[in-house]
Design an enzyme around this catalytic site. Structure first.
Site, PDB file in Angstrom:
ATOM      1  N   TYR A  64     -16.215  12.777   7.592  1.00 43.14           N
ATOM      2  CA  TYR A  64     -16.960  12.120   8.924  1.00 43.14           C
ATOM      3  C   TYR A  64     -17.962  13.238   9.353  1.00 43.14           C
ATOM      4  CZ  TYR A  64     -16.065   7.792  11.618  1.00 43.14           C
ATOM      5  OH  TYR A  64     -16.077   6.410  11.721  1.00 43.14           O
ATOM      6  N   GLU A  66     -20.284  12.628  12.016  1.00 42.66           N
ATOM      7  CA  GLU A  66     -21.548  12.524  13.547  1.00 42.66           C
ATOM      8  C   GLU A  66     -22.012  13.754  13.916  1.00 42.66           C
ATOM      9  OE1 GLU A  66     -19.670  10.044  16.221  1.00 42.66           O
ATOM     10  OE2 GLU A  66     -18.750   8.747  14.713  1.00 42.66           O
ATOM     11  N   ASP A 241     -43.342   0.566   8.597  1.00 45.75           N
ATOM     12  CA  ASP A 241     -42.142   0.435   7.993  1.00 45.75           C
ATOM     13  C   ASP A 241     -42.620   0.171   6.373  1.00 45.75           C
ATOM     14  OD1 ASP A 241     -40.118  -0.535   6.514  1.00 45.75           O
ATOM     15  OD2 ASP A 241     -39.511  -2.276   8.002  1.00 45.75           O
ATOM     16  N   THR A 270     -36.734   2.252   3.308  1.00 47.35           N
ATOM     17  CA  THR A 270     -35.490   2.214   2.791  1.00 47.35           C
ATOM     18  C   THR A 270     -35.666   3.269   1.693  1.00 47.35           C
ATOM     19  OG1 THR A 270     -36.183   0.692   1.041  1.00 47.35           O
ATOM     20  CG2 THR A 270     -35.361  -0.258   2.908  1.00 47.35           C
ATOM     21  N   LYS A 273     -35.792   0.985  -2.688  1.00 45.93           N
ATOM     22  CA  LYS A 273     -36.661  -0.030  -3.281  1.00 45.93           C
ATOM     23  C   LYS A 273     -37.752   0.703  -4.413  1.00 45.93           C
ATOM     24  CE  LYS A 273     -36.033  -3.129   0.374  1.00 45.93           C
ATOM     25  NZ  LYS A 273     -36.805  -3.809   1.648  1.00 45.93           N
ATOM     26  N   ARG A 279     -28.877   3.010  -2.354  1.00 50.04           N
ATOM     27  CA  ARG A 279     -29.253   2.148  -1.045  1.00 50.04           C
ATOM     28  C   ARG A 279     -29.132   2.755   0.077  1.00 50.04           C
ATOM     29  NH1 ARG A 279     -29.384  -2.399  -3.244  1.00 50.04           N
ATOM     30  NH2 ARG A 279     -30.068  -3.362  -1.577  1.00 50.04           N
TER      31      ARG A 279
HETATM   32  C1  LIG Z   1     -36.156  -4.610   2.748  1.00 48.74           C
HETATM   33  C2  LIG Z   1     -36.946  -4.263   4.041  1.00 48.74           C
HETATM   34  C3  LIG Z   1     -36.109  -3.840   5.126  1.00 48.74           C
HETATM   35  C4  LIG Z   1     -34.520  -3.896   5.323  1.00 48.74           C
HETATM   36  O1  LIG Z   1     -34.093  -3.056   4.376  1.00 48.74           O
HETATM   37  P1  LIG Z   1     -32.349  -3.102   4.183  1.00 48.74           P
HETATM   38  O2  LIG Z   1     -31.939  -1.795   3.454  1.00 48.74           O
HETATM   39  O3  LIG Z   1     -32.341  -4.309   3.330  1.00 48.74           O
HETATM   40  O4  LIG Z   1     -31.672  -3.196   5.441  1.00 48.74           O
HETATM   41  C5  LIG Z   1     -36.642  -3.504   6.385  1.00 48.74           C
HETATM   42  N1  LIG Z   1     -37.855  -3.731   6.325  1.00 48.74           N
HETATM   43  C6  LIG Z   1     -38.673  -3.883   5.481  1.00 48.74           C
HETATM   44  C7  LIG Z   1     -40.335  -4.007   5.409  1.00 48.74           C
HETATM   45  C8  LIG Z   1     -38.070  -4.421   4.072  1.00 48.74           C
HETATM   46  O5  LIG Z   1     -39.076  -4.735   3.018  1.00 48.74           O
END
Ligand SMILES: *Cc1c(COP(=O)(O)O)cnc(C)c1O
Length: 478
Positions: A64, A66, A241, A270, A273, A279
């Site tokens: 843990y 936090e 994002d 993320t 990707k 992840r």
């Molecule tokens: C994939 C994605 C997310 C979410 O990501 P997770 O790891 O699946 O929660 C958020 N914003 C955008 C633009 C994405 O393409």
């Protein structure tokens, strides 16, 4: 014969797991076999390095932690501090950000952290001020009532879902769509591109607290300098994002106006990707929002995942190496080769091409819905996902689009020649698939007719395409 380190590591791990629950060990082995055999064109997926994967499978999972580096609510976090600080340092250096918060468990969680930080920073609420300086016990019932009212119904302007925006940018299936009064900007119906004048107009009319840029299905660059000017002109906080294209930012394919980090107040992403890490999620920001961002846990996040932060540190170290920039360039070269191959064969593409890692096919020209196309391709060994196109007549479930992306195949080493071959396979399947009908004779949006022999033939060809490019070539599970 002695095995290499990677084969030894994964074989030993599976042996240990098999002794407890053999079905899990079998599933892990089967997953590698399946991934090795499929032509993975899912734009949001990739293959993390063995070092990244191995960094997750250990006793960091037992801690843990936090709090933040050096300020934990639990004892004994010195080693977690080491990996969290390393991950943050690599992230700051890689992206040129003043602050990096590497605890978010996913992209959605990173966005929640950012939304909270912006609300806490921007909303004029005396009650919230008291709460922030830890005078929570001084808050009266009326203060709490005011605080909830003041934080509620703030305005967000983001990209519409059918133009390629994401659920977390204020849409109903996500809490952001319930928390915020949301409006969205779309794309120009003629070109499929973002029309910045229209975004500016929407911002002037709506006066959002937060302007969000970023997408999961827009095949073009976004000019973040212009978006920032729009945000500034209405006093909005500008959030980007970059979940999908973080690898292209890291690899310096997106620079200048197209690099979100110097232009946005706050950037979320993320890590799994195009960035090719574990992840997870991450938030980057300047010093102004850093304190609020660091409150992500426990404000909106559960306890940090130290094993994943260790893997983030490894993956971000990899992304700082020069070969990652080559990788990022090859992702875009491959996407463009795939787009050109499809265009040459008559496929309709949203915006007529790509300048990032993804291509959005409009399959209505083949007389198919996205759902039919997705399934027919899957039958043929080609893994994609259906996706709405702008003003999609088939809605978000059936859709008229197929989204494909090149980060995963580029990691395997496939190049532009293989992309042309891939375009041929996709075109063959789609042009040989017919829309099916329901038992009562009405047209179906889900049923389709594809000769199984053809699907089989294409699967074999897809597989042949991959044989020169083994996945995890050093990993032999025996
Ligand atoms: C994939 C994605 C997310 C979410 O990501 P997770 O790891 O699946 O929660 C958020 N914003 C955008 C633009 C994405 O393409």
């Amino acid at each position: 014969m002695s095995l290499n380190a990677e084969s030894t590591a994964f074989r030993s791990a599976l042996e240990v797991i098999r002794a407890v629950e053999p079905r899990v060990a079998d599933a892990i082995g089967a997953e590698l076999a399946d991934q090795r055999e499929s032509l993975k064109l899912i734009a949001s997926e990739n293959y993390a390095s063995p070092a990244t994967l191995l960094a997750m499978g250990n006793w960091f999972s037992d801690k843990y932690a936090e709090g933040t580096v050096g300020r934990r609510f639990y004892a004994g976090c010195q080693n977690v501090d080491t990996v969290e600080a390393l991950a943050a340092e690599h992230a700051r250096e890689l992206f040129g950000a003043a602050h990096a918060y590497v605890q978010p468990h996913s992209g959605i969680d990173a966005n929640l952290v950012a939304f909270w930080a912006i609300l806490a920073d921007r909303v004029e609420s005396p009650a919230l001020k008291k709460a922030q300086v830890r005078q929570v016990n001084d808050l009266t019932e009326a203060d709490w009532f005011a605080l909830r009212r003041e934080l509620g119904n703030q305005r967000m302007l983001g990209m519409s879902l059918d133009a390629g925006g994401h659920l977390t940018h204020g849409f109903r299936p996500n809490i952001s769509g319930k928390m915020f009064d949301q409006r969205s900007y779309g794309t120009d119906p003629a070109t499929g591109l973002i029309d910045y004048d229209r975004v500016a107009e929407a911002a002037r009319e709506f006066k959002p607290l937060i302007l969000v840029a970023g997408y999961s299905a827009y095949p073009r660059k976004v000019n973040f300098r212009i978006m920032r000017e729009i945000a500034d002109s209405v006093g909005a906080t500008f959030m980007v994002d970059m979940a999908h294209f973080a690898g292209l930012v890291a690899g310096k394919v997106f620079t200048g106006d197209f690099d979100p980090v110097p232009h946005a107040h706050i950037v979320t992403t993320t890590t799994h990707k195009s960035l090719r890490g574990p992840r997870g999620g991450m938030v980057l920001c300047g010093p102004e929002l850093a304190d609020q961002v660091d409150r992500g846990c426990p404000m909106v996040l559960g306890g940090p995942l130290p094993h994943v932060m260790a893997a983030k540190a490894v993956a971000l170290a990899e992304a700082r190496r020069p070969d990652f920039a080559d990788y990022a360039e090859r992702i875009v070269d491959n996407a463009q080769a795939l787009a050109e191959g499809l265009l040459r064969r008559g496929t309709k593409l949203v915006t007529g091409g790509t300048d990032n890692h993804l291509v959005l096919l409009d399959v209505s020209g083949y007389g198919l819905t996205g759902r039919q196309a997705e399934q027919a391709l899957l039958d043929s060994g080609i893994v994609t996902n259906r996706n709405a196109v702008p003003q999609d007549p088939n809605g978000a479930w059936y859709t008229s689009g197929i989204r494909i992306g090149t980060p995963a195949l580029t990691t395997r080493g496939l190049g532009v020649a293989e992309m042309d071959a891939t375009a041929e396979l996709i075109h063959t399947v789609l042009s040989q698939t017919q829309s099916g009908s329901n038992p009562d004779g009405t047209p179906s949006k889900a049923k389709y007719v594809l000769d199984p022999a053809l699907a089989d033939k294409i699967s074999k060809q897809a597989n042949e395409l991959l044989t020169g490019f083994p996945l995890y070539p050093a990993v032999d599970l025996g």
